[in-house]
Motif scaffolding. Structure first.
Motif, PDB file in Angstrom:
ATOM      1  N   TRP A 125       1.233  -0.722   0.258  1.00 49.83           N
ATOM      2  CA  TRP A 125      -0.280  -0.094  -0.140  1.00 49.83           C
ATOM      3  C   TRP A 125       1.064   1.534  -0.225  1.00 49.83           C
ATOM      4  CZ3 TRP A 125      -5.465   0.389  -0.785  1.00 49.83           C
ATOM      5  CH2 TRP A 125      -5.711  -0.983  -0.195  1.00 49.83           C
ATOM      6  N   ARG A 180       0.682   5.754  -0.052  1.00 50.79           N
ATOM      7  CA  ARG A 180      -0.691   6.490  -0.593  1.00 50.79           C
ATOM      8  C   ARG A 180       0.104   7.682  -1.013  1.00 50.79           C
ATOM      9  NH1 ARG A 180      -0.783   8.035   5.748  1.00 50.79           N
ATOM     10  NH2 ARG A 180       1.571   9.163   6.667  1.00 50.79           N
ATOM     11  N   TYR A 223      -5.006   6.578  -1.253  1.00 51.25           N
ATOM     12  CA  TYR A 223      -4.372   5.241  -1.192  1.00 51.25           C
ATOM     13  C   TYR A 223      -4.294   4.400  -2.443  1.00 51.25           C
ATOM     14  CZ  TYR A 223      -3.515   6.772   3.741  1.00 51.25           C
ATOM     15  OH  TYR A 223      -3.575   7.341   5.259  1.00 51.25           O
TER      16      TYR A 223
END
Length: 114
Positions: free
Chosen positions: A35, A37, A92
């Motif tokens: 992940w 962002r 994200y």
């Protein structure tokens, strides 16, 4: 390869959100999942990762507040975000690297109000 992220939204400071990313077109269980962002006006940054074996890593800014997990049967990677603060406001993205290149999901917006 397709990555579909969901779960973003508007939340008050101190609240929680759970992001999910479904992947297709890869042998899901074999890959590191990540992940990232990107906040307004800032560079994209790594948030968390989980290896094929389940080992996790987190950015210092989210340690103790975020948790990454994977479900190899459902082909999803999740990001549980707790104790959110306005500095967590960003788009994200989930990411997987395979076949010599990076694949990114479209991104899901998380907005944390103070």
């Amino acid at each position: 390869v397709q990555l579909q992220a969901s779960g973003g939204g508007l939340v008050q400071a101190g609240g929680s959100l759970r992001l999910s990313c479904h992947a297709s077109g890869i042998n899901f269980g074999l890959h590191l999942l990540e992940w990232y962002r990107q906040a307004p006006g800032k560079q994209r940054e790594s948030v968390a990762s989980i290896s094929s074996g389940g080992s996790t890593n987190y950015a210092d800014s989210v340690k103790g507040r975020f948790g990454i997990s994977r479900d190899n049967v459902r082909r999803t990677v999740a990001l549980q975000m707790n104790s959110l603060n306005p500095e967590d406001t960003a788009v994200y993205y989930c990411k997987v690297t395979t076949r010599g290149r990076d694949f990114w999901g479209r991104g899901t917006l998380v907005t944390v109000s103070s």
